[in-house]
Design a protein around this motif. Structure first.
Motif, PDB file in Angstrom:
ATOM      1  N   GLY A 194     112.804  24.261  62.152  1.00 12.24           N
ATOM      2  CA  GLY A 194     112.834  24.823  63.494  1.00 12.24           C
ATOM      3  C   GLY A 194     111.530  24.649  64.259  1.00 12.24           C
ATOM      4  O   GLY A 194     111.493  24.843  65.470  1.00 12.24           O
ATOM      5  N   MET A 195     110.478  24.267  63.572  1.00  9.38           N
ATOM      6  CA  MET A 195     109.192  24.057  64.233  1.00  9.38           C
ATOM      7  C   MET A 195     109.103  22.596  64.707  1.00  9.38           C
ATOM      8  O   MET A 195     109.768  21.724  64.159  1.00  9.38           O
ATOM      9  N   PRO A 196     108.262  22.332  65.714  1.00 12.03           N
ATOM     10  CA  PRO A 196     108.223  20.988  66.320  1.00 12.03           C
ATOM     11  C   PRO A 196     107.871  19.847  65.362  1.00 12.03           C
ATOM     12  O   PRO A 196     108.306  18.721  65.575  1.00 12.03           O
ATOM     13  N   CYS A 197     107.116  20.120  64.307  1.00 10.19           N
ATOM     14  CA  CYS A 197     106.694  19.034  63.402  1.00 10.19           C
ATOM     15  C   CYS A 197     107.508  18.989  62.113  1.00 10.19           C
ATOM     16  O   CYS A 197     107.132  18.289  61.170  1.00 10.19           O
ATOM     17  N   TYR A 198     108.626  19.706  62.065  1.00  8.06           N
ATOM     18  CA  TYR A 198     109.480  19.669  60.872  1.00  8.06           C
ATOM     19  C   TYR A 198     110.132  18.301  60.702  1.00  8.06           C
ATOM     20  O   TYR A 198     110.190  17.768  59.602  1.00  8.06           O
ATOM     21  N   ASP A 199     110.649  17.742  61.781  1.00  7.85           N
ATOM     22  CA  ASP A 199     111.275  16.423  61.729  1.00  7.85           C
ATOM     23  C   ASP A 199     110.272  15.339  62.094  1.00  7.85           C
ATOM     24  O   ASP A 199     109.490  15.528  63.029  1.00  7.85           O
ATOM     25  N   PRO A 200     110.241  14.242  61.393  1.00 10.63           N
ATOM     26  CA  PRO A 200     111.116  13.919  60.273  1.00 10.63           C
ATOM     27  C   PRO A 200     110.708  14.710  59.025  1.00 10.63           C
ATOM     28  O   PRO A 200     109.524  14.918  58.759  1.00 10.63           O
ATOM     29  N   ASN A 201     111.703  15.141  58.305  1.00 12.60           N
ATOM     30  CA  ASN A 201     111.491  15.964  57.117  1.00 12.60           C
ATOM     31  C   ASN A 201     111.166  15.057  55.926  1.00 12.60           C
ATOM     32  O   ASN A 201     111.996  14.831  55.059  1.00 12.60           O
ATOM     33  N   THR A 202     109.940  14.533  55.927  1.00 16.79           N
ATOM     34  CA  THR A 202     109.493  13.660  54.830  1.00 16.79           C
ATOM     35  C   THR A 202     108.151  14.171  54.320  1.00 16.79           C
ATOM     36  O   THR A 202     107.394  14.819  55.057  1.00 16.79           O
ATOM     37  N   ASN A 203     107.855  13.868  53.083  1.00 14.68           N
ATOM     38  CA  ASN A 203     106.568  14.258  52.518  1.00 14.68           C
ATOM     39  C   ASN A 203     105.420  13.597  53.288  1.00 14.68           C
ATOM     40  O   ASN A 203     104.388  14.212  53.524  1.00 14.68           O
ATOM     41  N   HIS A 204     105.613  12.358  53.679  1.00 13.64           N
ATOM     42  CA  HIS A 204     104.562  11.641  54.406  1.00 13.64           C
ATOM     43  C   HIS A 204     104.260  12.320  55.737  1.00 13.64           C
ATOM     44  O   HIS A 204     103.097  12.553  56.082  1.00 13.64           O
ATOM     45  N   SER A 205     105.285  12.631  56.492  1.00 14.86           N
ATOM     46  CA  SER A 205     105.089  13.258  57.788  1.00 14.86           C
ATOM     47  C   SER A 205     104.456  14.639  57.651  1.00 14.86           C
ATOM     48  O   SER A 205     103.512  14.977  58.360  1.00 14.86           O
ATOM     49  N   HIS A 206     104.967  15.443  56.734  1.00 11.79           N
ATOM     50  CA  HIS A 206     104.437  16.791  56.549  1.00 11.79           C
ATOM     51  C   HIS A 206     103.008  16.769  56.027  1.00 11.79           C
ATOM     52  O   HIS A 206     102.152  17.529  56.490  1.00 11.79           O
ATOM     53  N   ALA A 207     102.713  15.883  55.092  1.00 12.45           N
ATOM     54  CA  ALA A 207     101.347  15.777  54.560  1.00 12.45           C
ATOM     55  C   ALA A 207     100.391  15.304  55.657  1.00 12.45           C
ATOM     56  O   ALA A 207      99.258  15.794  55.740  1.00 12.45           O
ATOM     57  N   SER A 208     100.836  14.407  56.510  1.00  6.68           N
ATOM     58  CA  SER A 208      99.991  13.943  57.609  1.00  6.68           C
ATOM     59  C   SER A 208      99.612  15.100  58.523  1.00  6.68           C
ATOM     60  O   SER A 208      98.451  15.242  58.927  1.00  6.68           O
ATOM     61  N   TYR A 209     100.582  15.924  58.839  1.00  2.73           N
ATOM     62  CA  TYR A 209     100.334  17.072  59.717  1.00  2.73           C
ATOM     63  C   TYR A 209      99.314  18.025  59.090  1.00  2.73           C
ATOM     64  O   TYR A 209      98.356  18.450  59.743  1.00  2.73           O
ATOM     65  N   ILE A 210      99.487  18.341  57.816  1.00  3.22           N
ATOM     66  CA  ILE A 210      98.581  19.263  57.121  1.00  3.22           C
ATOM     67  C   ILE A 210      97.193  18.630  56.953  1.00  3.22           C
ATOM     68  O   ILE A 210      96.171  19.291  57.196  1.00  3.22           O
ATOM     69  N   LEU A 211      97.145  17.384  56.542  1.00  4.32           N
ATOM     70  CA  LEU A 211      95.858  16.696  56.393  1.00  4.32           C
ATOM     71  C   LEU A 211      95.064  16.734  57.696  1.00  4.32           C
ATOM     72  O   LEU A 211      93.866  17.024  57.707  1.00  4.32           O
ATOM     73  N   ASN A 212      95.726  16.438  58.801  1.00  2.00           N
ATOM     74  CA  ASN A 212      95.027  16.416  60.076  1.00  2.00           C
ATOM     75  C   ASN A 212      94.549  17.812  60.471  1.00  2.00           C
ATOM     76  O   ASN A 212      93.432  17.972  60.956  1.00  2.00           O
ATOM     77  N   ASN A 213      95.386  18.819  60.258  1.00  4.86           N
ATOM     78  CA  ASN A 213      94.962  20.182  60.595  1.00  4.86           C
ATOM     79  C   ASN A 213      93.732  20.586  59.792  1.00  4.86           C
ATOM     80  O   ASN A 213      92.809  21.200  60.329  1.00  4.86           O
TER      81      ASN A 213
END
Length: 110
Positions: A60-79
């Motif tokens: 439900g959050m804006p960065c959930y999709d695409p729901n992939t490990n790569h995308s989610h890890a990128s978001y966390i790494l950058n934060n």
């Protein structure tokens, strides 16, 4: 004809140089494409023990999709990278620095 080719090549080179210089307006830390999915998953499990860290990648959050490990890890790494105000290198041996903003849709990378 030769002058036309030289002129065309000069224009292409000028455009390419301008484009590349314009793209370097910041730096972001994202997951490296060569890192195994299992390693990205382990990183996410470790970081998401702190629920606030992973808030932006929840359903439900804006960065959930695409729901992939790569995308989610990128978001966390950058934060994490931005939180430390670029004083520390891109962390965990899974990230890499990019100079084009990886934001997409409503998912904004700081």
């Amino acid at each position: 004809m030769e002058k036309l080719n030289v002129f065309s090549c000069s224009l292409v080179l000028l455009f390419f140089t301008s484009f590349c210089q314009g793209a370097r307006q910041g730096s972001w830390c994202v997951a490296n494409w060569f890192v195994e999915d299992e390693q990205l998953w382990a990183y996410l499990v470790k970081k998401c023990k702190h629920k606030q860290v992973c808030k932006g990648i929840q359903p439900g959050m804006p960065c959930y999709d695409p729901n992939t490990n790569h995308s989610h890890a990128s978001y966390i790494l950058n934060n994490q990278y931005k939180k430390k105000r670029n004083r520390e290198p891109c962390t965990e041996d899974i990230g890499m620095i990019v100079h084009m903003n990886p934001s997409y849709g409503d998912c904004f990378y700081r």
